[in-house]
Design a protein around this motif. Structure first.
Motif, PDB file in Angstrom:
ATOM      1  N   MET A  52       0.850  -1.198   0.000  1.00  0.00           N
ATOM      2  CA  MET A  52       0.000   0.000   0.000  1.00  0.00           C
ATOM      3  C   MET A  52       0.883   1.244   0.000  1.00  0.00           C
ATOM      4  O   MET A  52       1.746   1.413   0.848  1.00  0.00           O
ATOM      5  CB  MET A  52      -0.889   0.018   1.247  1.00  0.00           C
ATOM      6  CG  MET A  52      -1.807   1.245   1.310  1.00  0.00           C
ATOM      7  SD  MET A  52      -2.889   1.153   2.737  1.00  0.00           S
ATOM      8  CE  MET A  52      -3.739   2.696   2.549  1.00  0.00           C
ATOM      9  N   THR A  53       0.681   2.107  -0.975  1.00  0.00           N
ATOM     10  CA  THR A  53       1.511   3.291  -1.104  1.00  0.00           C
ATOM     11  C   THR A  53       1.157   4.299  -0.032  1.00  0.00           C
ATOM     12  O   THR A  53       0.004   4.567   0.245  1.00  0.00           O
ATOM     13  CB  THR A  53       1.324   3.927  -2.485  1.00  0.00           C
ATOM     14  OG1 THR A  53       1.563   2.941  -3.476  1.00  0.00           O
ATOM     15  CG2 THR A  53       2.278   5.087  -2.671  1.00  0.00           C
ATOM     16  N   ARG A  54       2.186   4.868   0.583  1.00  0.00           N
ATOM     17  CA  ARG A  54       1.956   5.827   1.647  1.00  0.00           C
ATOM     18  C   ARG A  54       1.753   7.230   1.100  1.00  0.00           C
ATOM     19  O   ARG A  54       1.394   8.140   1.834  1.00  0.00           O
ATOM     20  CB  ARG A  54       3.144   5.826   2.624  1.00  0.00           C
ATOM     21  CG  ARG A  54       3.287   4.499   3.353  1.00  0.00           C
ATOM     22  CD  ARG A  54       4.531   4.518   4.229  1.00  0.00           C
ATOM     23  NE  ARG A  54       4.663   3.259   4.943  1.00  0.00           N
ATOM     24  CZ  ARG A  54       4.191   3.019   6.151  1.00  0.00           C
ATOM     25  NH1 ARG A  54       3.527   3.952   6.772  1.00  0.00           N
ATOM     26  NH2 ARG A  54       4.362   1.848   6.731  1.00  0.00           N
ATOM     27  N   GLY A  55       1.946   7.420  -0.207  1.00  0.00           N
ATOM     28  CA  GLY A  55       1.675   8.722  -0.798  1.00  0.00           C
ATOM     29  C   GLY A  55       2.691   9.776  -0.437  1.00  0.00           C
ATOM     30  O   GLY A  55       2.418  10.977  -0.495  1.00  0.00           O
ATOM     31  N   ARG A  56       3.875   9.372  -0.074  1.00  0.00           N
ATOM     32  CA  ARG A  56       4.892  10.345   0.292  1.00  0.00           C
ATOM     33  C   ARG A  56       5.600  10.834  -0.976  1.00  0.00           C
ATOM     34  O   ARG A  56       5.811  10.082  -1.925  1.00  0.00           O
ATOM     35  CB  ARG A  56       5.911   9.744   1.268  1.00  0.00           C
ATOM     36  CG  ARG A  56       5.291   9.383   2.611  1.00  0.00           C
ATOM     37  CD  ARG A  56       6.370   8.849   3.548  1.00  0.00           C
ATOM     38  NE  ARG A  56       5.828   8.487   4.829  1.00  0.00           N
ATOM     39  CZ  ARG A  56       5.681   9.313   5.844  1.00  0.00           C
ATOM     40  NH1 ARG A  56       6.033  10.563   5.719  1.00  0.00           N
ATOM     41  NH2 ARG A  56       5.184   8.894   6.986  1.00  0.00           N
ATOM     42  N   ILE A  57       5.985  12.063  -0.943  1.00  0.00           N
ATOM     43  CA  ILE A  57       6.693  12.647  -2.074  1.00  0.00           C
ATOM     44  C   ILE A  57       8.177  12.399  -1.878  1.00  0.00           C
ATOM     45  O   ILE A  57       8.757  12.810  -0.883  1.00  0.00           O
ATOM     46  CB  ILE A  57       6.408  14.155  -2.178  1.00  0.00           C
ATOM     47  CG1 ILE A  57       4.911  14.379  -2.373  1.00  0.00           C
ATOM     48  CG2 ILE A  57       7.201  14.775  -3.312  1.00  0.00           C
ATOM     49  CD1 ILE A  57       4.531  15.841  -2.395  1.00  0.00           C
ATOM     50  N   ARG A  58       8.763  11.708  -2.837  1.00  0.00           N
ATOM     51  CA  ARG A  58      10.179  11.418  -2.728  1.00  0.00           C
ATOM     52  C   ARG A  58      10.990  12.676  -3.029  1.00  0.00           C
ATOM     53  O   ARG A  58      10.679  13.463  -3.903  1.00  0.00           O
ATOM     54  CB  ARG A  58      10.576  10.311  -3.706  1.00  0.00           C
ATOM     55  CG  ARG A  58      10.039   8.955  -3.308  1.00  0.00           C
ATOM     56  CD  ARG A  58      10.269   7.958  -4.419  1.00  0.00           C
ATOM     57  NE  ARG A  58      11.641   7.987  -4.895  1.00  0.00           N
ATOM     58  CZ  ARG A  58      12.649   7.366  -4.313  1.00  0.00           C
ATOM     59  NH1 ARG A  58      12.428   6.704  -3.201  1.00  0.00           N
ATOM     60  NH2 ARG A  58      13.860   7.411  -4.830  1.00  0.00           N
ATOM     61  N   ALA A  84       2.703 -10.326   4.448  1.00  0.00           N
ATOM     62  CA  ALA A  84       2.167 -10.865   3.186  1.00  0.00           C
ATOM     63  C   ALA A  84       1.373  -9.826   2.405  1.00  0.00           C
ATOM     64  O   ALA A  84       1.494  -9.715   1.181  1.00  0.00           O
ATOM     65  CB  ALA A  84       1.308 -12.090   3.471  1.00  0.00           C
ATOM     66  N   ASP A  85       0.552  -9.017   3.099  1.00  0.00           N
ATOM     67  CA  ASP A  85      -0.340  -8.090   2.405  1.00  0.00           C
ATOM     68  C   ASP A  85       0.097  -6.636   2.538  1.00  0.00           C
ATOM     69  O   ASP A  85      -0.707  -5.722   2.427  1.00  0.00           O
ATOM     70  CB  ASP A  85      -1.758  -8.236   2.940  1.00  0.00           C
ATOM     71  CG  ASP A  85      -1.804  -8.084   4.455  1.00  0.00           C
ATOM     72  OD1 ASP A  85      -0.722  -8.070   5.083  1.00  0.00           O
ATOM     73  OD2 ASP A  85      -2.913  -7.996   5.006  1.00  0.00           O
ATOM     74  N   GLY A  86       1.362  -6.405   2.802  1.00  0.00           N
ATOM     75  CA  GLY A  86       1.850  -5.029   2.924  1.00  0.00           C
ATOM     76  C   GLY A  86       2.721  -4.871   4.152  1.00  0.00           C
ATOM     77  O   GLY A  86       3.319  -5.834   4.657  1.00  0.00           O
ATOM     78  N   GLU A 123       8.824   1.856  -2.944  1.00  0.00           N
ATOM     79  CA  GLU A 123       7.449   1.928  -2.466  1.00  0.00           C
ATOM     80  C   GLU A 123       7.073   0.615  -1.813  1.00  0.00           C
ATOM     81  O   GLU A 123       7.723  -0.421  -2.013  1.00  0.00           O
ATOM     82  CB  GLU A 123       6.497   2.231  -3.630  1.00  0.00           C
ATOM     83  CG  GLU A 123       6.699   3.606  -4.247  1.00  0.00           C
ATOM     84  CD  GLU A 123       5.715   3.864  -5.366  1.00  0.00           C
ATOM     85  OE1 GLU A 123       4.961   2.921  -5.705  1.00  0.00           O
ATOM     86  OE2 GLU A 123       5.699   4.990  -5.885  1.00  0.00           O
ATOM     87  N   ASP A 124       6.003   0.650  -1.044  1.00  0.00           N
ATOM     88  CA  ASP A 124       5.576  -0.550  -0.325  1.00  0.00           C
ATOM     89  C   ASP A 124       5.203  -1.680  -1.268  1.00  0.00           C
ATOM     90  O   ASP A 124       5.514  -2.846  -1.018  1.00  0.00           O
ATOM     91  CB  ASP A 124       4.391  -0.215   0.587  1.00  0.00           C
ATOM     92  CG  ASP A 124       4.785   0.730   1.711  1.00  0.00           C
ATOM     93  OD1 ASP A 124       5.987   1.060   1.800  1.00  0.00           O
ATOM     94  OD2 ASP A 124       3.897   1.134   2.489  1.00  0.00           O
ATOM     95  N   GLU A 125       4.536  -1.351  -2.390  1.00  0.00           N
ATOM     96  CA  GLU A 125       4.100  -2.402  -3.314  1.00  0.00           C
ATOM     97  C   GLU A 125       5.256  -3.107  -4.012  1.00  0.00           C
ATOM     98  O   GLU A 125       5.108  -4.224  -4.496  1.00  0.00           O
ATOM     99  CB  GLU A 125       3.164  -1.806  -4.377  1.00  0.00           C
ATOM    100  CG  GLU A 125       1.803  -1.392  -3.861  1.00  0.00           C
ATOM    101  CD  GLU A 125       1.839  -0.011  -3.215  1.00  0.00           C
ATOM    102  OE1 GLU A 125       2.951   0.569  -3.145  1.00  0.00           O
ATOM    103  OE2 GLU A 125       0.775   0.468  -2.777  1.00  0.00           O
ATOM    104  N   ALA A 126       6.416  -2.442  -4.075  1.00  0.00           N
ATOM    105  CA  ALA A 126       7.553  -3.028  -4.784  1.00  0.00           C
ATOM    106  C   ALA A 126       8.111  -4.259  -4.087  1.00  0.00           C
ATOM    107  O   ALA A 126       8.840  -5.037  -4.711  1.00  0.00           O
ATOM    108  CB  ALA A 126       8.653  -1.980  -4.952  1.00  0.00           C
ATOM    109  N   PHE A 127       7.762  -4.457  -2.816  1.00  0.00           N
ATOM    110  CA  PHE A 127       8.323  -5.583  -2.066  1.00  0.00           C
ATOM    111  C   PHE A 127       7.396  -6.796  -2.057  1.00  0.00           C
ATOM    112  O   PHE A 127       7.666  -7.773  -1.350  1.00  0.00           O
ATOM    113  CB  PHE A 127       8.610  -5.149  -0.621  1.00  0.00           C
ATOM    114  CG  PHE A 127       9.719  -4.151  -0.512  1.00  0.00           C
ATOM    115  CD1 PHE A 127      11.034  -4.563  -0.454  1.00  0.00           C
ATOM    116  CD2 PHE A 127       9.436  -2.792  -0.491  1.00  0.00           C
ATOM    117  CE1 PHE A 127      12.056  -3.633  -0.355  1.00  0.00           C
ATOM    118  CE2 PHE A 127      10.445  -1.858  -0.394  1.00  0.00           C
ATOM    119  CZ  PHE A 127      11.771  -2.282  -0.325  1.00  0.00           C
ATOM    120  N   LYS A 128       6.344  -6.730  -2.821  1.00  0.00           N
ATOM    121  CA  LYS A 128       5.404  -7.848  -2.842  1.00  0.00           C
ATOM    122  C   LYS A 128       6.054  -9.118  -3.364  1.00  0.00           C
ATOM    123  O   LYS A 128       5.850 -10.214  -2.817  1.00  0.00           O
ATOM    124  CB  LYS A 128       4.176  -7.478  -3.681  1.00  0.00           C
ATOM    125  CG  LYS A 128       3.097  -8.538  -3.678  1.00  0.00           C
ATOM    126  CD  LYS A 128       1.869  -8.077  -4.454  1.00  0.00           C
ATOM    127  CE  LYS A 128       0.776  -9.139  -4.418  1.00  0.00           C
ATOM    128  NZ  LYS A 128      -0.438  -8.706  -5.165  1.00  0.00           N
TER     129      LYS A 128
END
Length: 494
Positions: free
Chosen positions: A1-7, A148-150, A216-221
């Motif tokens: 789940m993306t935290r929406g932070r600006i890199r 597993a889910d984030g 991002e969080d989703e990249a580690f799935k």
């Protein structure tokens, strides 16, 4: 789940020349040759379940700095108490008080000893309980860990080798991590290692370029990889390992390692995979068990006890020798000394036996020459001193909001006594503090204070002006003196 932070958009530029921190593959060099003993660590990234069985089962992330536990408290605490010479003497006296030659009941010797030892052991238990509470505060800290889910939050003690952890700005790293990516595009992050080496300057760390897309969080799935590196060791500034990722091997060095108890600074967030946990981490490898600390007063008290015991032994020997002489030569004639059973301790036919028995009696009888209450008084005073230290308002730091905390009361009397100062020439003992004095922005001056350089220059100029004034005044007086001398000499010639 993306935290929406600006890199943060930070590109490689002349402002960040981290060429020395780039992976060795960019220089045409291959991975590290990891073979032989000392390089058996294997970490499966993002697969902590694979480290639940041997030989890949590593220690947990739980740490403890306590001196005792439930099993070892009684034997260790008793050993610590009977390291004191006085307690050993009173223990022997208590044992001798159980014999028939004791002048009074054994309770009068055993109870004071049990009371003294019990008070000291209770103090040790209280101080160790405080260490346990502090350890629990550290072990129950929360960290964002990939599941597993984030990402979800786990306590530090439940973090395992192979977990992917997300650390936010101004947070401590829960374990030794391999830096995967950061909020900067270059994978740069800044770390404060003051808790490790005392340095306040920030140290830059840089991730491998191959892991920079994991931002991002989703990249580690579906992220997996294998780390083969050195075994746990106490070296804070070295690390050798390889990362197998996407069917290629990349070398690792200390510039990619984030050590436990260091803090993330000037970086929004970082992602890292756990390599060493708990007592395998480098900071815990450098830690030692809580030592048994004894102050100079206690060591001096032991010497005094030796002197008092020697005096007690001399007095008891003199008394026993006199008793044996009396038994041998005067016992039959002294009617008031005739016991009902002379064969026990008052047998004129065996004065040596009677003298030895009287020696034990004298040692117990004169034993109060060594004050058993002295240790109790000192323990009570130390506990009160520790309480005063904790509540001292003058030892409160307003900037950090921290108060003084006495974790142990064994060395209160040695506070502030500096014996030796070891320092290098880099100014380790200086306070690296910067104060704003003045600046110029677009031609406008801000700040009214003068710098130390300006003050020193002004002072020097004032001293130079004073010297010039003195020279001028001295020169004028010399000219006037010469003129007067010439006029006087001229008048004399005329």
């Amino acid at each position: 789940m993306t935290r929406g932070r600006i890199r943060a958009r930070l590109r490689r530029s002349h402002f960040h020349p981290f060429s020395c921190m780039r992976p060795r593959t960019e220089d045409g060099k291959g991975p590290h040759p990891i073979e032989g003993p000392g390089y058996s660590r294997v970490v499966h990234c993002n697969q902590p379940r694979m480290h639940r069985r041997k030989p890949l089962k590593y220690c947990s992330n739980y740490i403890s700095t306590t001196k005792y536990n439930i099993v070892t408290f009684l034997p260790k605490a008793l050993f610590e108490q009977f390291r004191r010479v006085a307690n050993i003497y009173f223990l022997l006296a208590a044992i001798l008080s159980l014999t028939p030659v004791a002048p009074f009941s054994a309770v009068s010797m055993i109870f004071p000893l049990a009371f003294v030892v019990g008070i000291s052991m209770a103090k040790e238990a209280l101080e160790d309980w405080r260490r346990f509470i502090q350890d629990m505060k550290v072990n129950t800290r929360k960290a964002s860990v990939h599941v597993a889910d984030g990402f979800g939050y786990k306590t530090w003690e439940k973090i395992q080798v192979g977990d992917v952890v997300r650390v936010e700005k101004d947070q401590f790293f829960p374990a030794d991590l391999l830096l995967l990516s950061s909020s900067y595009e270059d994978g740069i992050c800044y770390v404060e290692t003051m808790n490790l080496d005392g340095e306040t300057n920030l140290k830059p760390k840089r991730a491998l370029e191959v892991t920079l897309p994991l931002d991002e969080d989703e990249a580690f799935k579906n992220f997996t990889g294998t780390i083969k590196c050195e075994d746990p060791n106490p070296s804070l500034y070295t690390f050798i390992g390889n990362l197998e990722y996407n069917h290629q091997v990349y070398p690792l060095d200390p510039s990619q390692i984030l050590l436990r108890d260091s803090k993330l600074r000037n970086t929004t967030f970082v992602y890292g995979v756990v390599i060493f946990t708990g007592f395998d981490s480098k900071v815990m490898q450098n830690s030692t068990k809580s030592p048994s600390k004894r102050s100079r007063i206690e060591r001096k008290m032991d010497k005094i006890i030796y002197i008092l015991f020697s005096l007690l032994l001399v007095i008891s020997l003199i008394s026993s020798i006199g008793f044996a002489v009396k038994i041998k030569f005067q016992m039959p004639d002294w009617w008031y000394m005739q016991p009902s059973k002379p064969e026990n301790l008052y047998d004129p036919n065996s004065p040596v036996k009677s003298g030895l028995a009287h020696l034990i009696t004298a040692l117990i009888l004169y034993g109060y020459l060594i004050p058993i209450s002295l240790y109790v008084s000192i323990e009570v005073v130390k506990v009160c001193q520790a309480k005063f230290i904790d509540e001292d308002l003058k030892m409160y730091d307003e900037e950090t909001g921290n108060t003084a905390e006495a974790r142990t009361s064994n060395l209160n009397e040695e506070l502030g006594q500096v014996d030796t100062i070891l320092s290098d020439k880099t100014g380790t003992l200086t306070c690296n503090q910067m104060d704003f004095l003045k600046c110029s922005i677009a031609g406008t001056a801000y700040g009214v204070r003068s710098s130390e350089v300006e003050l020193a220059a002004a002072k020097q100029m004032a001293m130079d002006l004073e010297e010039q004034d003195v020279e001028i005044s001295n020169g004028s007086s010399l000219k006037n003196h010469a003129r007067n001398s010439w006029e006087n000499s001229s008048g004399t010639r005329n």
